[in-house]
Design an enzyme around this catalytic site. Structure first.
Site, PDB file in Angstrom:
ATOM      1  N   HIS A 123       0.809   3.003   1.356  1.00 32.23           N
ATOM      2  CA  HIS A 123       0.458   3.487   0.014  1.00 32.23           C
ATOM      3  C   HIS A 123       0.874   4.954  -0.084  1.00 32.23           C
ATOM      4  CE1 HIS A 123      -2.696   3.419  -3.440  1.00 32.23           C
ATOM      5  NE2 HIS A 123      -1.764   4.316  -3.676  1.00 32.23           N
ATOM      6  N   ARG A 176       1.674   8.466  -1.703  1.00 30.08           N
ATOM      7  CA  ARG A 176       1.222   9.193  -2.886  1.00 30.08           C
ATOM      8  C   ARG A 176       2.177  10.347  -3.161  1.00 30.08           C
ATOM      9  NH1 ARG A 176      -3.693   6.980  -0.949  1.00 30.08           N
ATOM     10  NH2 ARG A 176      -4.878   6.051  -2.655  1.00 30.08           N
ATOM     11  N   GLU A 210       2.132  -0.142  -1.934  1.00 28.50           N
ATOM     12  CA  GLU A 210       1.166   0.074  -3.003  1.00 28.50           C
ATOM     13  C   GLU A 210       1.399   1.432  -3.650  1.00 28.50           C
ATOM     14  OE1 GLU A 210      -2.664  -2.186  -0.931  1.00 28.50           O
ATOM     15  OE2 GLU A 210      -2.628   0.006  -1.082  1.00 28.50           O
ATOM     16  N   HIS A 217      -9.942  -2.992   0.175  1.00 31.05           N
ATOM     17  CA  HIS A 217     -10.671  -1.732   0.051  1.00 31.05           C
ATOM     18  C   HIS A 217     -12.070  -1.890   0.647  1.00 31.05           C
ATOM     19  CE1 HIS A 217     -10.408   2.394  -1.516  1.00 31.05           C
ATOM     20  NE2 HIS A 217     -11.733   2.319  -1.455  1.00 31.05           N
TER      21      HIS A 217
END
Length: 239
Positions: free
Chosen positions: A43, A45, A70, A190
């Site tokens: 993931h 960012r 993701e 999660h």
């Protein structure tokens, strides 16, 4: 069988904390696959505080199982995913300053936007998944975006389950069943952990994949990475 995809963001966090290349992210990803995991999740960012965009490219030819990327589909993310063409892209509505994901998409409000993004990725042959809360109206609206799958955001379940509230599973089971009936695959992730993964798997119908990172890596500090990967696989098979 529910597949286990291991999120390796925390490995990148550890590496980045000292600079250099220890632990080596690529070796850890390859080892995790060799231990039996059926996917690798990252993931990235925008600030690249853990996974770097270059990591995403470097992993492309290394991951031999399912490769799941993701993130919030901002322009730089879309460009990267379309070049790499992973097995799956999971759309997550993160703000730039989010420490971690904290909500699913409002698939009603963002319907037209999501339709456009989903169509773009699917045209490139990439399976799409939308990160979403277990809200039946949002599930219905997700189906009309054309997405292949949803990923249920499971933090609320994990928090309530830790308090002994097993009824917290009910909205997730209902959401999964509806998604299946509407033609979508069901993923989840999660705060899933060794403590709750078997119960979750036993009670969620049609669960295709779980993506687990923070808990799995934290548990591995005590129990060892190979051991923990296989503990998850064992619990998922029992579910």
């Amino acid at each position: 069988m529910t597949k286990l995809s291991v999120n390796i963001n925390k490995i990148a966090t550890l590496r980045n904390s000292r600079g250099g290349d220890t632990p080596n992210l690529l070796k850890v990803a390859a080892d995790i696959e060799s231990f039996g995991a059926e996917g690798i999740t990252i993931h990235p960012r925008p600030d690249e505080r853990h996974i770097r965009y270059q990591d995403a490219y470097d992993l492309k030819d290394l991951v031999s199982t399912e490769y799941n990327i993701e993130g919030n589909p901002i322009d730089s993310f879309k460009e990267m995913v379309l070049k790499i063409k992973p097995t799956q892209v999971t759309l997550v509505p993160d703000g730039d300053d989010n420490i971690t994901s904290d909500a699913g998409w409002d698939t009603i409000k963002n319907q037209e936007y999501l339709k456009k993004i989903v169509a773009e990725f699917k045209a490139a042959g990439i399976r799409t998944s939308i990160f979403i809360d277990p809200n039946l109206e949002m599930i219905k609206a997700a189906a009309t975006t054309g997405t292949d799958r949803i990923e249920l955001y499971t933090e609320e379940f994990a928090v309530e389950y830790a308090k002994g509230n097993t009824d917290a599973i009910k909205p997730y089971a209902e959401a999964a069943q509806l998604a299946y009936e509407l033609g979508m695959g069901v993923n989840a992730g999660h705060d899933l952990s060794l403590d709750n993964i078997q119960f979750f798997g036993e009670n969620i119908p049609h669960l295709a994949e779980v993506s687990i990172g923070h808990a799995l890596i934290s548990e591995s500090l005590y129990l060892g990475l190979e051991n923990v990967v296989n503990m998850y696989l064992y619990k998922l098979k029992k579910a």
